[in-house]
Write a protein that holds these residues in place. Structure first.
Motif, short mmCIF file in Angstrom:
data_model
loop_
_atom_site.label_atom_id
_atom_site.label_comp_id
_atom_site.label_asym_id
_atom_site.label_seq_id
_atom_site.Cartn_x
_atom_site.Cartn_y
_atom_site.Cartn_z
N PHE A 67 0.64 -1.39 0.00
CA PHE A 67 0.02 0.61 -0.39
C PHE A 67 0.52 0.74 0.09
O PHE A 67 1.01 2.14 -0.88
N LYS A 68 1.73 1.16 0.64
CA LYS A 68 2.53 2.18 0.77
C LYS A 68 3.50 2.28 -0.97
O LYS A 68 3.33 3.94 -0.83
N ILE B 143 -6.57 1.86 -6.75
CA ILE B 143 -5.58 2.58 -5.94
C ILE B 143 -5.81 4.31 -6.66
O ILE B 143 -5.88 5.22 -5.55
N ARG B 144 -4.67 4.50 -7.64
CA ARG B 144 -5.19 6.11 -8.14
C ARG B 144 -6.22 6.38 -8.34
O ARG B 144 -6.09 7.56 -7.62
N ALA B 145 -7.76 6.12 -8.76
CA ALA B 145 -8.86 6.20 -8.84
C ALA B 145 -9.76 6.32 -7.94
O ALA B 145 -9.40 7.84 -6.87
N TRP B 146 -8.57 5.63 -6.68
CA TRP B 146 -9.14 6.09 -5.16
C TRP B 146 -8.49 6.82 -4.76
O TRP B 146 -9.36 7.64 -3.74
N LEU B 147 -7.29 7.89 -4.68
CA LEU B 147 -6.89 8.62 -4.33
C LEU B 147 -7.25 9.87 -4.35
O LEU B 147 -7.70 10.85 -3.94
N GLN C 298 -6.55 2.97 4.80
CA GLN C 298 -6.41 2.62 4.11
C GLN C 298 -7.05 0.86 3.88
O GLN C 298 -7.11 -0.07 3.21
N GLU C 299 -7.77 0.47 5.39
CA GLU C 299 -8.47 -1.01 5.35
C GLU C 299 -9.67 -0.76 4.10
O GLU C 299 -9.90 -2.00 4.03
N SER C 300 -9.77 0.03 3.99
CA SER C 300 -10.72 0.09 3.21
C SER C 300 -10.72 0.40 1.40
O SER C 300 -11.67 0.42 0.92
N PHE C 301 -9.49 0.11 1.41
CA PHE C 301 -8.89 -0.12 -0.23
C PHE C 301 -9.38 -1.43 -0.42
O PHE C 301 -8.32 -2.22 0.30
N GLN C 302 -9.85 -1.89 -1.37
CA GLN C 302 -9.90 -2.83 -2.05
C GLN C 302 -9.03 -3.66 -2.71
O GLN C 302 -8.69 -2.68 -3.42
N PRO C 303 -7.84 -4.46 -2.38
CA PRO C 303 -6.78 -4.91 -2.67
C PRO C 303 -7.09 -4.79 -4.71
O PRO C 303 -8.10 -5.56 -4.40
N GLY C 304 -6.49 -4.49 -5.26
CA GLY C 304 -6.67 -5.49 -6.80
C GLY C 304 -7.56 -4.26 -7.96
O GLY C 304 -7.79 -4.32 -8.69
N THR C 305 -8.22 -2.89 -6.44
CA THR C 305 -9.11 -1.92 -7.72
C THR C 305 -8.09 -0.95 -7.61
O THR C 305 -6.70 -0.65 -7.59
#
Length: 199
Positions: free
Chosen positions: A22-23, A71-75, A62-69
């Motif tokens: 994640f980092k 991350i740039r769009a989420w940020l 970060q625990e609410s971020f779903q791996p595989g999706t």
């Protein structure tokens, strides 16, 4: 013994991947986040604060971020939401009366590239906020229309419309008909070519 040796590195890799992936993804997204922040806030100091706030929020959630999706769009969504939350709290938009935004963005080192970029930045700054945001998400940040629509919280058709209107407006403002309209004109091109070739 062999089992212990195999499980040791495997455990270390698993341990390293879990907290640090994640980092790494977050750090890799920072340049794009800052560019987007500058396009919204139009001031580098405000953009830096916005990125810092985004990183802090993303790290804490970060625990609410779903791996595989994506991350740039989420940020980018977090950053955009934070920006508009701040604007609502202040009850006003941040102007750029002294051209700080237009004057401080990085430009191409060549003379004609600088002139083209200065013209482009001035034209970009005249676009309505929604059109500028859309064309930066699509053109500069490289998001697909679907991703940009999700970030902006609008329909895909709305994003496409905003991008088309932004492109059309930029073409009109810059008087662009094609790629030949960038760089030195037909009169100065031979001089530039002579200089660059050392003649």
């Amino acid at each position: 013994m062999a089992q212990t040796e195999m499980s040791g590195p495997d455990t270390m890799i698993a341990d390293a991947a879990a907290p640090f992936s994640f980092k790494r993804e977050l750090l890799a997204a920072l340049p794009g986040l800052r560019a987007f922040a500058v396009s919204l806030a139009r001031r580098h100091d405000r953009a830096d604060d916005l990125v810092q706030e985004t990183v802090m929020k993303a790290w804490s959630k970060q625990e609410s971020f779903q791996p595989g999706t994506n991350i740039r769009a989420w940020l980018f969504t977090i950053l955009r939401n934070e920006f508009y939350s701040q604007m609502r709290r202040k009850g006003r938009e941040l102007p750029d009366p002294d051209g700080v935004f237009a004057g401080n963005l990085a430009t191409h080192p060549e003379q004609y590239g600088k002139l083209d970029m200065a013209d482009f930045k001035a034209a970009l700054d005249t676009l309505p906020d929604d059109q500028r945001e859309a064309i930066i998400l699509i053109g500069a940040s490289g998001f697909a229309y679907e991703e940009a629509a999700e970030i902006a919280g609008v329909a895909v058709g709305t994003i496409k419309s905003r991008v088309n209107r932004a492109r059309s407006r930029l073409r009109d403002l810059l008087g662009i008909d094609g790629e030949s309209d960038y760089g030195p004109d037909s009169t100065s091109a031979p001089l530039v070519n002579k200089t660059s070739s050392g003649m």
